[in-house]
Design an enzyme around this catalytic site. Sequence first.
Site, mmCIF file in Angstrom:
data_model
loop_
_atom_site.group_PDB
_atom_site.id
_atom_site.type_symbol
_atom_site.label_atom_id
_atom_site.label_comp_id
_atom_site.label_asym_id
_atom_site.label_seq_id
_atom_site.Cartn_x
_atom_site.Cartn_y
_atom_site.Cartn_z
ATOM 1 N N GLU A 57 0.803 -1.212 0.000
ATOM 2 C CA GLU A 57 0.000 0.000 0.000
ATOM 3 C C GLU A 57 0.840 1.269 0.000
ATOM 4 O O GLU A 57 1.959 1.289 0.508
ATOM 5 C CB GLU A 57 -0.916 -0.010 1.231
ATOM 6 C CG GLU A 57 -1.968 -1.090 1.091
ATOM 7 C CD GLU A 57 -2.795 -1.308 2.339
ATOM 8 O OE1 GLU A 57 -3.949 -1.707 2.195
ATOM 9 O OE2 GLU A 57 -2.290 -1.079 3.438
ATOM 10 N N CYS A 117 3.343 8.177 1.586
ATOM 11 C CA CYS A 117 4.001 7.142 2.383
ATOM 12 C C CYS A 117 4.109 5.893 1.515
ATOM 13 O O CYS A 117 3.084 5.393 1.039
ATOM 14 C CB CYS A 117 3.133 6.891 3.624
ATOM 15 S SG CYS A 117 3.708 5.538 4.643
ATOM 16 N N CYS A 121 7.223 -8.105 6.127
ATOM 17 C CA CYS A 121 8.453 -7.623 6.762
ATOM 18 C C CYS A 121 8.972 -8.702 7.707
ATOM 19 O O CYS A 121 8.203 -9.300 8.459
ATOM 20 C CB CYS A 121 8.188 -6.340 7.536
ATOM 21 S SG CYS A 121 9.674 -5.658 8.325
ATOM 22 N N CYS A 125 8.013 -6.679 14.367
ATOM 23 C CA CYS A 125 7.791 -5.911 15.601
ATOM 24 C C CYS A 125 6.461 -6.349 16.214
ATOM 25 O O CYS A 125 5.501 -6.659 15.492
ATOM 26 C CB CYS A 125 7.773 -4.418 15.289
ATOM 27 S SG CYS A 125 9.353 -3.863 14.635
ATOM 28 N N CYS A 183 3.065 -4.484 15.055
ATOM 29 C CA CYS A 183 2.929 -4.049 13.653
ATOM 30 C C CYS A 183 2.230 -5.106 12.800
ATOM 31 O O CYS A 183 2.640 -6.264 12.768
ATOM 32 C CB CYS A 183 4.304 -3.739 13.077
ATOM 33 S SG CYS A 183 4.255 -3.369 11.309
ATOM 34 N N CYS A 206 -0.661 4.520 10.421
ATOM 35 C CA CYS A 206 0.581 3.772 10.595
ATOM 36 C C CYS A 206 0.315 2.384 11.139
ATOM 37 O O CYS A 206 -0.411 2.237 12.114
ATOM 38 C CB CYS A 206 1.443 4.410 11.665
ATOM 39 S SG CYS A 206 2.091 5.950 11.246
HETATM 40 N N1 SAH Z 1 10.033 -0.656 8.867
HETATM 41 C C1 SAH Z 1 10.243 0.725 9.060
HETATM 42 C C2 SAH Z 1 9.295 1.603 8.294
HETATM 43 C C3 SAH Z 1 7.857 1.156 8.211
HETATM 44 S S1 SAH Z 1 6.954 1.170 9.719
HETATM 45 C C4 SAH Z 1 10.202 1.059 10.550
HETATM 46 O O1 SAH Z 1 9.823 0.222 11.326
HETATM 47 O O2 SAH Z 1 10.592 2.169 10.878
HETATM 48 C C5 SAH Z 1 6.630 2.918 9.925
HETATM 49 C C6 SAH Z 1 6.296 3.331 11.339
HETATM 50 O O3 SAH Z 1 5.010 2.838 11.732
HETATM 51 C C7 SAH Z 1 7.293 2.802 12.360
HETATM 52 O O4 SAH Z 1 7.702 3.785 13.244
HETATM 53 C C8 SAH Z 1 6.481 1.751 13.044
HETATM 54 O O5 SAH Z 1 6.988 1.489 14.299
HETATM 55 C C9 SAH Z 1 5.098 2.355 13.048
HETATM 56 N N2 SAH Z 1 4.039 1.395 13.358
HETATM 57 C C10 SAH Z 1 4.019 0.077 13.075
HETATM 58 N N3 SAH Z 1 2.886 -0.482 13.555
HETATM 59 C C11 SAH Z 1 2.172 0.492 14.136
HETATM 60 C C12 SAH Z 1 0.894 0.546 14.789
HETATM 61 N N4 SAH Z 1 0.131 -0.532 14.907
HETATM 62 N N5 SAH Z 1 0.474 1.728 15.259
HETATM 63 C C13 SAH Z 1 1.227 2.842 15.105
HETATM 64 N N6 SAH Z 1 2.434 2.855 14.479
HETATM 65 C C14 SAH Z 1 2.901 1.700 14.011
HETATM 66 FE FE1 SF4 Z 2 8.749 -4.165 9.815
HETATM 67 FE FE2 SF4 Z 2 6.551 -3.192 10.933
HETATM 68 FE FE3 SF4 Z 2 8.757 -3.453 12.399
HETATM 69 FE FE4 SF4 Z 2 8.655 -1.569 10.478
HETATM 70 S S1 SF4 Z 2 7.396 -1.656 12.326
HETATM 71 S S2 SF4 Z 2 10.331 -3.012 10.881
HETATM 72 S S3 SF4 Z 2 7.372 -2.627 8.944
HETATM 73 S S4 SF4 Z 2 7.600 -5.127 11.455
#
Ligand code: SAH
Ligand code: SF4
Length: 373
Positions: free
Chosen positions: A91, A104, A111, A115, A118, A341
């Site tokens: 997306e 974005c 990925c 995390c 996420c 996000c």
């Molecule tokens: N992988 C990279 C970039 C994509 S994620 C990274 O992790 O930085 C972009 C941002 O969205 C990151 O700061 C991530 O921690 C945040 N993010 C991921 N899941 C989220 C959620 N459920 N609610 C709010 N932010 C989230």
């Molecule tokens: Fe990957 Fe989501 Fe962690 Fe970013 S926040 S590194 S997209 S798992």
Amino acid sequence: MRTNLLDLDADRLAGWFAARGEKAFRARQVMKWLHQACVDDFDAMTDLARTLREDLREHATIASPPVVSDRIAGDGTRKWLYDVGNGNAVEAVFIPEVDRGTLCVSTQAGCAVDCAFCSTGKQGFSRNLTAGEIVAQLWSANRLLRSATALRPITNVVFMGMGEPLLNFDNTVTALRIMLDDNAYGLSRRRVTVSTSGVVPMIDRLADECPVALAVSLHAPTDSLRDMLVPINRKYPLADLMAACRRYVAKAPRDFVTFEYIMLDGVNDTPEHARALVDLVADVPCKFNLIPFNPFSVAGTQIAFRRSDMGRVRRFAELLAEGGLVATTRKTRGDDIAAACGQLAGEVRDRTQREVRIIRKSMSADAGGIFST
Ligand code: SAH
Ligand code: SF4
């Protein structure tokens, strides 16, 4: 096999034309047609000889993954879903603001960093996007937005969509070079931000090969907590990450790093966490961006984290400010279309697949509505 010209930065495009016995300025001409005029047809490149256009048709393509969903939220945020094959979708989200328009973009289908909070991580890793697939998000958004609004609606690009850009380093850098190129999108380095979970060696390579604004997803002030939330921390712990940030700032177009910090109720949002953060980043020039957690569900089950309430977020920001740090709180945009996000994949793969199926069905029935191709 035909070459997708959206994959090629200026040097590679010049090399490609040189290999066909064409002059270097042809590459610049074509670059402008591709990325400024955003054409998808070689015949539209009217200042190229007909024979060259025929040669291009035979050996090259201008290929963008098909847009299978195009939705606009109540606040103007617009989300496109691209079908990248084999049941994978990625997306891009456009966020209009008074003084700028931010796109974005995604860099991977899924990925591997996984995390804890996420939705993209919960999908697992499918594959890296090609440089052309990353650029195509900007290319197609420009085409779709230009018809609706201003001539240059996208002023900023953030690599904060699906995937970890620094684990798809080469394609990310090629895409960055195209975005920065004056014959293409001409974005300034300060207006293009790569966000990383903290791939330390690649932060150094980015500084050397293509310095742009950097955001680091910090999310915890201690290794023990960060190990759980951002598992890549086990490989590159906080001391190494902070040192990499300091080195980056020395070469970066902005004189600070942005730390993203997701606010998880009772997990990382207490006053103790705020004070520990102040100590942690003491010698890193930085700004904080607090991100209220966006909930999502995996296979129908809501993920266990909760969003910190706004009072708690405010208190946290105040404590950072008392420690001499600048902290802003991210406005959540596009909630109603799951474009915020970390919600980009929606209800994780399952839902993405269902969405693609629904759209296919509605397209074959020639239905209108919010989806278009
Ligand atoms: N992988 C990279 C970039 C994509 S994620 C990274 O992790 O930085 C972009 C941002 O969205 C990151 O700061 C991530 O921690 C945040 N993010 C991921 N899941 C989220 C959620 N459920 N609610 C709010 N932010 C989230
Ligand atoms: Fe990957 Fe989501 Fe962690 Fe970013 S926040 S590194 S997209 S798992």
